[in-house]
Design a protein around this motif. Structure first.
Motif, PDB file in Angstrom:
ATOM      1  N   UNK A  21       0.836  -1.207   0.000  1.00  0.00           N
ATOM      2  CA  UNK A  21       0.000   0.000   0.000  1.00  0.00           C
ATOM      3  C   UNK A  21       0.867   1.252   0.000  1.00  0.00           C
ATOM      4  N   UNK A  22       1.922   1.246   0.785  1.00  0.00           N
ATOM      5  CA  UNK A  22       2.836   2.378   0.840  1.00  0.00           C
ATOM      6  C   UNK A  22       3.503   2.607  -0.513  1.00  0.00           C
ATOM      7  N   UNK A  23       3.971   1.550  -1.134  1.00  0.00           N
ATOM      8  CA  UNK A  23       4.622   1.658  -2.433  1.00  0.00           C
ATOM      9  C   UNK A  23       3.659   2.201  -3.481  1.00  0.00           C
ATOM     10  N   UNK A  24       2.445   1.684  -3.500  1.00  0.00           N
ATOM     11  CA  UNK A  24       1.447   2.137  -4.461  1.00  0.00           C
ATOM     12  C   UNK A  24       1.124   3.619  -4.264  1.00  0.00           C
ATOM     13  N   UNK A  25       1.036   4.054  -3.023  1.00  0.00           N
ATOM     14  CA  UNK A  25       0.733   5.454  -2.735  1.00  0.00           C
ATOM     15  C   UNK A  25       1.880   6.366  -3.146  1.00  0.00           C
ATOM     16  N   UNK A  26       3.110   5.900  -3.038  1.00  0.00           N
ATOM     17  CA  UNK A  26       4.271   6.727  -3.360  1.00  0.00           C
ATOM     18  C   UNK A  26       4.636   6.682  -4.841  1.00  0.00           C
ATOM     19  N   UNK A  27       4.106   5.760  -5.580  1.00  0.00           N
ATOM     20  CA  UNK A  27       4.473   5.573  -6.979  1.00  0.00           C
ATOM     21  C   UNK A  27       4.209   6.817  -7.819  1.00  0.00           C
ATOM     22  N   UNK A  28       3.137   7.516  -7.545  1.00  0.00           N
ATOM     23  CA  UNK A  28       2.810   8.700  -8.339  1.00  0.00           C
ATOM     24  C   UNK A  28       3.762   9.865  -8.056  1.00  0.00           C
ATOM     25  N   UNK A  29       4.512   9.823  -6.957  1.00  0.00           N
ATOM     26  CA  UNK A  29       5.463  10.883  -6.621  1.00  0.00           C
ATOM     27  C   UNK A  29       6.803  10.728  -7.326  1.00  0.00           C
ATOM     28  N   UNK A  30       7.039   9.590  -7.950  1.00  0.00           N
ATOM     29  CA  UNK A  30       8.319   9.377  -8.617  1.00  0.00           C
ATOM     30  C   UNK A  30       8.396  10.200  -9.896  1.00  0.00           C
ATOM     31  N   UNK A  31       9.586  10.713 -10.229  1.00  0.00           N
ATOM     32  CA  UNK A  31       9.723  11.477 -11.471  1.00  0.00           C
ATOM     33  C   UNK A  31       9.670  10.551 -12.678  1.00  0.00           C
ATOM     34  N   UNK A  32       9.330  11.129 -13.815  1.00  0.00           N
ATOM     35  CA  UNK A  32       9.331  10.364 -15.060  1.00  0.00           C
ATOM     36  C   UNK A  32      10.770   9.987 -15.399  1.00  0.00           C
ATOM     37  N   UNK A  33      10.983   8.812 -15.989  1.00  0.00           N
ATOM     38  CA  UNK A  33      12.347   8.428 -16.363  1.00  0.00           C
ATOM     39  C   UNK A  33      12.886   9.361 -17.445  1.00  0.00           C
ATOM     40  N   UNK A  34      14.167   9.636 -17.356  1.00  0.00           N
ATOM     41  CA  UNK A  34      14.806  10.477 -18.360  1.00  0.00           C
ATOM     42  C   UNK A  34      14.999   9.667 -19.638  1.00  0.00           C
ATOM     43  N   UNK A  35      14.900  10.368 -20.761  1.00  0.00           N
ATOM     44  CA  UNK A  35      15.098   9.704 -22.045  1.00  0.00           C
ATOM     45  C   UNK A  35      16.582   9.422 -22.223  1.00  0.00           C
ATOM     46  N   UNK A  36      16.894   8.185 -22.579  1.00  0.00           N
ATOM     47  CA  UNK A  36      18.283   7.802 -22.767  1.00  0.00           C
ATOM     48  C   UNK A  36      18.724   8.183 -24.173  1.00  0.00           C
TER      49      UNK A  36
END
Length: 42
Positions: A21-36
């Motif tokens: 539940x904690x991981x799912x709640x925090x997932x939206x706070x992660x930044x988008x991956x940078x384009x390689x």
């Protein structure tokens, strides 16, 4: 360019449902991956 890194202390690591539940709640706070960038191979 500096980024604020937040640290979260989780002591309840034995409860898998809580962690999921904690991981799912925090997932939206992660930044988008940078384009390689592709490497040029010559």
């Amino acid at each position: 360019m500096s980024r604020l890194m937040r640290v979260l202390l989780v002591e309840n690591v034995d409860d898998r449902e809580f962690l999921a539940t904690l991981f799912t709640a925090m997932l939206s706070d992660l930044p988008e991956p940078k384009e390689k960038r592709k490497k040029n191979r010559n």
